[in-house]
Design a protein around this motif. Structure first.
Motif, PDB file in Angstrom:
ATOM      1  N   VAL A  12      50.312 100.998  59.573  1.00 21.28           N
ATOM      2  CA  VAL A  12      51.170 101.922  60.056  1.00 21.28           C
ATOM      3  C   VAL A  12      52.700 100.918  60.554  1.00 21.28           C
ATOM      4  O   VAL A  12      53.696 101.066  59.836  1.00 21.28           O
ATOM      5  N   PRO A  13      52.427 100.144  61.313  1.00 16.77           N
ATOM      6  CA  PRO A  13      53.616  99.277  61.654  1.00 16.77           C
ATOM      7  C   PRO A  13      54.433  98.534  60.458  1.00 16.77           C
ATOM      8  O   PRO A  13      55.246  98.265  60.447  1.00 16.77           O
ATOM      9  N   LEU A  14      53.192  98.160  59.568  1.00 19.60           N
ATOM     10  CA  LEU A  14      53.687  97.387  58.316  1.00 19.60           C
ATOM     11  C   LEU A  14      54.682  98.529  57.577  1.00 19.60           C
ATOM     12  O   LEU A  14      55.740  97.926  56.968  1.00 19.60           O
ATOM     13  N   THR A  62      56.288  93.372  63.265  1.00 19.85           N
ATOM     14  CA  THR A  62      55.639  94.612  63.730  1.00 19.85           C
ATOM     15  C   THR A  62      55.401  94.951  65.124  1.00 19.85           C
ATOM     16  O   THR A  62      54.769  95.763  65.652  1.00 19.85           O
ATOM     17  N   GLN A  70      56.070 100.858  58.688  1.00 22.02           N
ATOM     18  CA  GLN A  70      57.454 101.137  59.487  1.00 22.02           C
ATOM     19  C   GLN A  70      58.416 100.033  59.274  1.00 22.02           C
ATOM     20  O   GLN A  70      59.604 100.254  59.351  1.00 22.02           O
ATOM     21  N   SER A  71      58.172  98.875  59.152  1.00 25.10           N
ATOM     22  CA  SER A  71      58.776  97.585  58.843  1.00 25.10           C
ATOM     23  C   SER A  71      59.644  97.876  57.611  1.00 25.10           C
ATOM     24  O   SER A  71      60.493  97.202  57.626  1.00 25.10           O
ATOM     25  N   PRO A  77      57.089  98.544  66.359  1.00 23.70           N
ATOM     26  CA  PRO A  77      56.094  99.747  65.716  1.00 23.70           C
ATOM     27  C   PRO A  77      54.939  99.674  66.640  1.00 23.70           C
ATOM     28  O   PRO A  77      54.353 100.939  67.118  1.00 23.70           O
ATOM     29  N   PHE A 109      47.696  97.815  62.069  1.00 23.64           N
ATOM     30  CA  PHE A 109      48.515  97.112  61.177  1.00 23.64           C
ATOM     31  C   PHE A 109      49.226  97.833  59.957  1.00 23.64           C
ATOM     32  O   PHE A 109      50.427  97.508  59.619  1.00 23.64           O
TER      33      PHE A 109
END
Lengths: 267, 300
Positions: free
Chosen positions: B32-34, A116, B36-37, A119, B30
């Motif tokens: 949003v990045p998740l 992560t 995104q991944s 992002p 947490f």
């Protein structure tokens, strides 16, 4: 039983004893092989060197210290407040989406942080947090571990106590502050210890570029990587970095006393 | 609070107002990045000249590559999961044992507790760097220490193994015991936080319970199994999960994931590797959680 504890304790204490001794060793003793645990000719040279290096740094050294202390303190206070506030309804109230929320917390806990990173950086730069204290403090606020821990502990508070408080006319905020929080004191003190540990060792790599905002850890690591001649100083640094968390731990642990969660019950 | 709302809605609103600040941070940093991944894991990430990137959808090929083609990934994954299965019970047992001991009243208790937390402190940042440089371990460098530990462990366990086999202990048990002995360093160093959590749990047990038990003439053994153990059992589940997560953050699989992302610059592949890992462990966690939570006792 206690002899076992004593043995384990001694075993665990060994690195500490060694680190303390290493900090006072002159250079020739540090490189001695086979190494000795105890110092023969103790010297304060390492610390003197450390202070010389510190006073020569680009930004005043106190600035690094302030950065780390500030980030650690803000992070701890914010996190404990926000996480416990969120944990309270999650453990004691029924509302739609509760299960989903909690499952996603556990999932987030498990996810490998490296993936992560990209992002994460983009979001940080989108909010404009890059190269500010916020980049270090705000993630600490939303860190999932604290919520998880607090929820597990709050679940153990008997519902009857909360009901009693409600019947006596306490508002939810009042219940939270005067009933729930004191009852989970061991939990949040534990959380504080963990967070102190985490934030104290924070580098802020990737998010912080200005020299003025860099952490103590970062500055001291530079000293450690200074090569063989700096080995003595590095030993002093290791000792200096180790001491605050240990002292803090002893202080916080001694404040944890038995709470009355279940003893207030008369069934 | 408005008057016309139903009790249920009012409660829901109140709950949300407590959670809201945390939820904001969580979603942003947490969740949003998740998500995104997940997108990354199904695509190939091309870095544009002049900054930025574009995603090119490649379907399941990242996952297929990670499991079927990559030389080491699936092997590392099984190894990591097996390791976890062996380590978790050992760490739990050890940390509960230490926590119970450290919860007794004796002189120098807080210092003793600090000593057991020491490995966690030593594992962070600059201190860890110093440790790598051999300033904390006696043996000069951490590498040498590990090699030393390995060779001496091998030397020690041989007579022990044959002794156990002579006693007709089944091979599986012997294997496990030897494994446990060989891992003792690993186990001690990774149980600091668990000890702390158990200590907090032990301190939430009211002393009046113990007083009653003593008055009724219960032995220490009975007290442990009838009072201490049920009262800390909710935290056993917590600790299982914490241990698993902790073993996550510094396992060879995570290293592979990191290297794939930042050395081979294959972000898509690394994201899909991470998701496979997470899902595997997630399934394991659900299984363990199901079994353990049925035995958990809540004091109500």
């Amino acid at each position: 039983m206690f002899s076992f504890l004593g043995m384990m304790g001694a075993f665990m204490a060994l690195p500490l004893v060694f680190a303390i001794n290493a900090a006072f060793k002159p250079l020739d003793e540090i490189f001695l092989f086979p190494p000795r645990v105890f110092v023969r000719k103790p010297t304060l040279n390492n610390f003197v060197d450390l202070f010389t290096l510190m006073s020569n740094s680009w930004v005043p050294f106190s600035r690094y210290i302030f950065n780390t202390v500030f980030v650690t303190l803000m992070g701890i206070i914010g996190h404990v407040l926000i996480a416990s506030a969120a944990a309270y309804p999650l453990s004691k109230h029924r509302f739609p989406g509760r299960e989903v929320l909690f499952t996603s917390v556990v999932l987030a806990l498990m996810f490998s942080p490296h993936v992560t990173q990209i992002p994460n950086y983009m979001i940080m730069s989108w909010i404009g947090f890059i190269d500010t204290y916020w980049a270090l403090i705000v993630p600490a606020f939303a860190f999932p571990l604290g919520l998880y821990l607090m929820k597990q502990f709050m679940e153990q508070i008997p519902d009857a106590i909360l009901e009693a408080a409600k019947i006596d006319g306490a508002s939810e905020y009042r219940i939270f502050w005067t009933v729930v929080m004191p009852n989970v004191k061991p939990a949040w003190l534990t959380l504080i210890i963990l967070l102190f540990q985490l934030l104290w060792g924070n580098h802020g790599e990737g998010f912080i570029y200005s020299e003025q905002l860099k952490s103590l850890h970062y500055a001291l690591e530079q000293i450690i990587f200074g090569g063989f001649a700096r080995h003595g100083v590095a030993a002093a640094v290791a000792l200096a970095m180790m001491t605050p968390p240990i002292l803090f731990f002893i202080f916080a642990q001694s404040r944890i006393i038995e709470t009355m969660a279940a003893s207030g019950m008369k069934d | 609070m408005k008057k016309g709302m139903t009790l249920r809605r009012r409660q829901a609103l109140l709950g949300i107002s407590f959670i809201f600040p945390w939820l904001c941070g969580f979603v942003l940093l947490f969740a949003v990045p998740l998500l995104q991944s997940i997108r990354y894991s199904f695509s190939k990430l091309n870095i544009l000249p002049g900054g930025g990137y574009e995603l090119e959808s490649v379907g399941l090929s990242n996952f297929r590559y990670a499991i079927l083609t990559d030389a080491t990934y699936n092997r590392l994954l099984t190894e990591a999961v097996l390791d976890m299965v062996i380590n978790v019970p050992l760490i739990l047992f050890f940390s509960l044992f230490c926590a119970t001991l450290l919860n007794q009243k004796f002189r120098g208790r807080s210092v003793a507790r600090a000593l057991f937390f020491l490995p966690v402190i030593l594992a962070s940042g600059a201190i860890a760097q110093a440790e790598l440089a051999g300033l904390i371990n006696m043996t000069g460098s951490a590498q040498a220490a590990e090699e030393l530990a390995e060779s001496s462990a091998l030397f020690d366990t041989l007579p022990f193994t044959s002794l156990l086999l002579d006693l007709n202990v089944p091979m599986v048990v012997v294997d496990y015991l030897i494994g446990a002995v060989n891992r003792i360093y690993e186990i001690i160093t990774s149980s600091g936080v668990q000890i702390l959590i158990f200590l907090a749990a032990l301190q939430s047990i009211p002393s009046s319970m113990y007083e009653v038990a003593r008055l009724e003439g219960a032995t220490s053994y009975e007290i442990f199994w009838k009072i201490t153990f049920p009262m800390v059992s909710p935290l056993i589940l917590t600790n299982v999960i914490y241990t698993i997560i902790d073993s996550f953050t510094n396992s060879p699989v995570t290293e592979t994931i990191y290297n794939t992302a930042f050395q081979s610059l294959d972000f898509g592949l690394s994201a899909s590797m991470a998701w496979i890992y997470t899902l595997t462990v997630g399934l394991l966690l659900i299984g363990i959680g199901y079994v353990v939570s049925r035995r958990v006792f809540y004091y109500h």
